[in-house]
Design a protein around this motif. Structure first.
Motif, mmCIF file in Angstrom:
data_model
loop_
_atom_site.group_PDB
_atom_site.id
_atom_site.type_symbol
_atom_site.label_atom_id
_atom_site.label_comp_id
_atom_site.label_asym_id
_atom_site.label_seq_id
_atom_site.Cartn_x
_atom_site.Cartn_y
_atom_site.Cartn_z
ATOM 1 N N LEU A 199 0.830 -1.203 0.000
ATOM 2 C CA LEU A 199 0.000 0.000 0.000
ATOM 3 C C LEU A 199 0.861 1.248 0.000
ATOM 4 C CD1 LEU A 199 -2.958 -0.756 2.421
ATOM 5 C CD2 LEU A 199 -2.902 -0.706 -0.064
ATOM 6 N N GLU A 201 3.905 1.446 -1.116
ATOM 7 C CA GLU A 201 4.525 1.554 -2.440
ATOM 8 C C GLU A 201 3.558 2.162 -3.433
ATOM 9 O OE1 GLU A 201 6.123 -2.198 -3.707
ATOM 10 O OE2 GLU A 201 8.061 -1.624 -2.858
ATOM 11 N N ALA A 202 2.289 1.733 -3.348
ATOM 12 C CA ALA A 202 1.287 2.307 -4.252
ATOM 13 C C ALA A 202 1.224 3.816 -4.046
ATOM 14 C CB ALA A 202 -0.070 1.670 -3.996
ATOM 15 N N GLY A 203 1.260 4.230 -2.788
ATOM 16 C CA GLY A 203 1.226 5.657 -2.497
ATOM 17 C C GLY A 203 2.434 6.376 -3.087
ATOM 18 N N TYR A 204 3.611 5.824 -2.838
ATOM 19 C CA TYR A 204 4.825 6.450 -3.374
ATOM 20 C C TYR A 204 4.790 6.501 -4.895
ATOM 21 C CZ TYR A 204 7.080 6.394 1.176
ATOM 22 O OH TYR A 204 7.394 6.627 2.481
ATOM 23 N N SER A 205 4.242 5.446 -5.511
ATOM 24 C CA SER A 205 4.272 5.391 -6.971
ATOM 25 C C SER A 205 3.358 6.449 -7.591
ATOM 26 C CB SER A 205 3.881 3.999 -7.465
ATOM 27 O OG SER A 205 2.483 3.848 -7.388
ATOM 28 N N PHE B 101 -5.994 0.959 -2.457
ATOM 29 C CA PHE B 101 -6.042 1.468 -1.084
ATOM 30 C C PHE B 101 -7.352 1.011 -0.445
ATOM 31 C CE2 PHE B 101 -3.768 5.122 -3.257
ATOM 32 C CZ PHE B 101 -2.516 4.692 -2.872
ATOM 33 N N TRP B 111 -7.064 10.255 -4.944
ATOM 34 C CA TRP B 111 -6.050 10.560 -3.936
ATOM 35 C C TRP B 111 -4.769 11.117 -4.547
ATOM 36 C CZ3 TRP B 111 -1.207 8.637 -2.108
ATOM 37 C CH2 TRP B 111 -0.862 9.104 -0.844
#
Ligand SMILES: Nc1ncnc2c1ncn2[C@@H]1O[C@H](COP(=O)(O)OP(=O)(O)OP(=O)(O)O)[C@@H](O)[C@H]1O
Ligand SMILES: [Mg+2]
Lengths: 314, 253
Positions: A199, A201-205, B101, B111
């Motif tokens: 999760l 990593e998804a945010g960083y990506s 997410f 987001w």
């Protein structure tokens, strides 16, 4: 020898094939023994819990036979040991609340910061230095914290607030806050670490900075576990006894003042247990009334806490 | 004017090593703009490692060392003055396992643009991304339900839509279909064919047929090295290196 094994082999062949599937072929005494030991140990803990609950329940029942439960829960005067007796528990509840509020006010933000730092930012060497310090903090006997409050925290506070009494709720709240800090930060750290790295990593990506990932992904994903951590910490602060007895004194107080001496529920139980209150009388039974209330509150908190702890899966 | 086809992403002498060993060795390659490149090779040959080094996803593990250059718009992405989050904004990523997410479908998409202060009508952006990812019709009535209520294939398309919402130039996909059934796979393959118009796409895949179907170029890696890179038709019909041929025919890996 050889013929023996041969015979055995033959026998095995002659056995109906289905025989090997039967459970009794495979029962192993070590398994049985282990199961027995484990279930004994488990039932011991259950038994202990039940005994304590029954004991408190029985004595509390006797107490509430003599004192009305409504007067107990809603009364604002606590004076069970001297004439004229008053059995309103609210002053003790106020005392406990003051300590809990202040200690949580300290431990919660600090604990979340420490945990966020450890789990998101700290490099491995820093982590491995800080963690033992927290564990040492957790290992200090609570009586030492009480002494620390009395001889260090209170004098410091008195410099700031000259009106502060020698025994006061503030120093108790502060040391209890420090005391539960390791627990809070470790539970919060667990909560943050339980967030799937995928999760993050998804945010960083998506071009998020580490603050945005923490704020937008990690915090919401660990919300239930954080709430659970708060609840367990409150229950721990509520149950803290030695430090608050030493630091906050034994004066039931309805005034909601951090500067004055108070008495918490736990401290009252200590007072009765240590004093020369004759067993059996109402005065002695009060301690079970208070214990029942305390137990009720912490029980509910713990149940809620552990339930929320498990709710992160989804 | 450049005579050679312009590179969306040019890799120059890139090496990546983990604490103990090198996973990618001296890879140099040019990924063409608005083309689909498939990265193939046996398990453990460094495909994911290479892919993750293209948008600086190795930054979070201090034990990983990257050397060499990745040139994007005439800048080395590993240069001192580069801001990594902005790199990732321009070079998006879709992961092997769908990782939506735990938020609503709508928020999954919004987001990224929201934290990056991207202006414009958010509802419209969400809709157009979901349309591009061929997911709109399935979710338009439940945009505010949790993304975790979607099936695996839908989740993966949501992740693609999420990456598209940042309007990146390059999209890196690491085995995007490996967790999916044939129908969802076909759906995502069609999607990649459509996306090619606007984006440069790099796809890691273990499926030779898929590589053949969807890609313009193929990069074959073995033990951290680039063995062969060329147009898909050439790689599949007359590979220059014997090893490539053997791998494509399923003789190892
Ligand atoms: N975090 C890590 N730490 C140490 N070594 C790693 C790490 N990740 C990958 N490796 C090693 O680096 C090499 C390349 O790994 P990589 O994940 O890039 O392979 P891959 O080609 O993507 O394989 P697969 O097809 O199985 O996904 C492997 O030998 C792997 O063991
Ligand atoms: Mg991989």
């Amino acid at each position: 020898m050889e013929s023996g094994t041969k015979a055995a082999r033959l026998e095995l062949v002659e056995e109906p094939v289905g025989e090997l599937l039967l459970r009794r072929q495979w029962v192993n005494y070590k398994d049985v023994l282990l199961k027995l030991c484990l279930s004994l140990a488990t039932s011991l803990t259950v038994l202990t819990t039940c005994t304590i609950v029954l004991l408190i329940g029985k004595e509390a029942f006797a107490f509430f036979h003599m004192v009305s439960i409504v007067d107990f829960l809603l009364g604002t005067q606590w004076q069970p040991l001297i004439e004229p007796q008053q059995y309103g528990v609210l002053p003790l509840v106020v005392g406990s609340t003051l300590v809990v509020v202040l200690s949580m006010g300290i431990a919660l933000p600090l604990g979340v910061f420490v945990a966020a730092y450890l789990s998101e930012y700290a490099s491995f060497p820093i982590r491995s230095v800080v963690k033992p310090f927290l564990e040492i903090l957790a290992g200090i006997p609570t009586v030492v914290y009480g002494y620390f409050a009395l001889t260090f925290v209170t004098p410091q506070l008195q410099q700031l607030f000259p009106a502060m009494e020698v025994f006061n709720a503030a120093s108790a709240g502060i040391v209890v806050g420090i005391m539960i800090l390791p627990m809070v930060s470790s539970l919060c750290d667990d909560a943050f670490c339980a967030v799937a790295p995928e999760l993050k990593e998804a945010g960083y990506s998506l071009g998020a900075t580490s603050y945005e990932v923490f704020r937008g992904i990690v915090l919401p994903a660990s919300a239930f576990r954080l709430a659970a951590a708060v609840i367990l910490a409150v229950s721990r602060a509520l149950g803290e006894t030695m430090a608050v007895t030493l630091a906050a004194g034994a004066t039931p107080n309805m005034e909601w003042s951090f500067l004055k001496s108070i008495q918490t529920m736990t401290a009252y139980i200590v007072e009765v247990s240590l004093g020369d209150t004759p067993a059996g009388g109402v005065a002695y039974l009060t301690c079970y009334g208070v214990a029942a209330l305390l137990f009720g509150i912490t029980f509910v908190l713990n149940v809620l806490g552990y339930r929320w702890m498990r709710r992160t899966a989804e | 004017m450049n005579v050679t086809p312009s590179c969306a992403l040019e890799v120059k002498g890139l090496s990546v090593s983990y604490a103990s060993h090198r996973a990618v060795e001296e890879v140099s390659v040019c990924f063409r703009r608005h083309r689909v490149a498939a990265i193939i090779g046996p398990s453990g040959c460094g495909k994911s490692t290479l892919l993750r080094s293209l948008n600086r996803m190795h930054d979070f593990d201090p034990t990983v060392k990257v050397s060499g250059q990745v040139v994007f718009e005439n800048q080395d992405l590993y240069g001192r003055e580069i801001h990594p989050p902005t790199v990732r904004k321009r070079i998006g990523m879709v992961f092997q396992k769908p990782n939506p997410f735990p938020k609503s479908i709508y928020k999954n998409i919004s987001w990224g643009p929201w934290i990056n202060h991207m202006r414009g009508d958010m509802d419209q952006r969400v809709e157009s991304c979901l349309r591009k990812a061929a997911l709109w019709d399935e979710v338009k009535h439940r945009l505010h339900q949790s993304a975790l209520s979607l099936s695996g294939g839908q989740q993966q398309r949501l992740c693609i839509a999420r990456a598209l919402a940042m309007n990146p130039d390059v999209i890196l996909m690491d085995e995007p279909c490996s967790a999916l059934d044939p129908r969802s796979t076909a759906c995502i393959e069609d999607l990649i064919a459509d996306l090619r118009e606007k984006y440069t796409i790099l796809v890691v895949t273990h499926n030779m047929q898929q590589a053949k179907r969807i890609s313009d170029d193929v990069l074959f890696m073995y033990e951290g090295r680039l063995v062969e890179f060329g147009p898909t038709t050439q790689i599949f019909s007359q590979p220059r290196v014997a090893q490539t041929q053997a791998y494509i025919q399923g003789k190892f890996g």
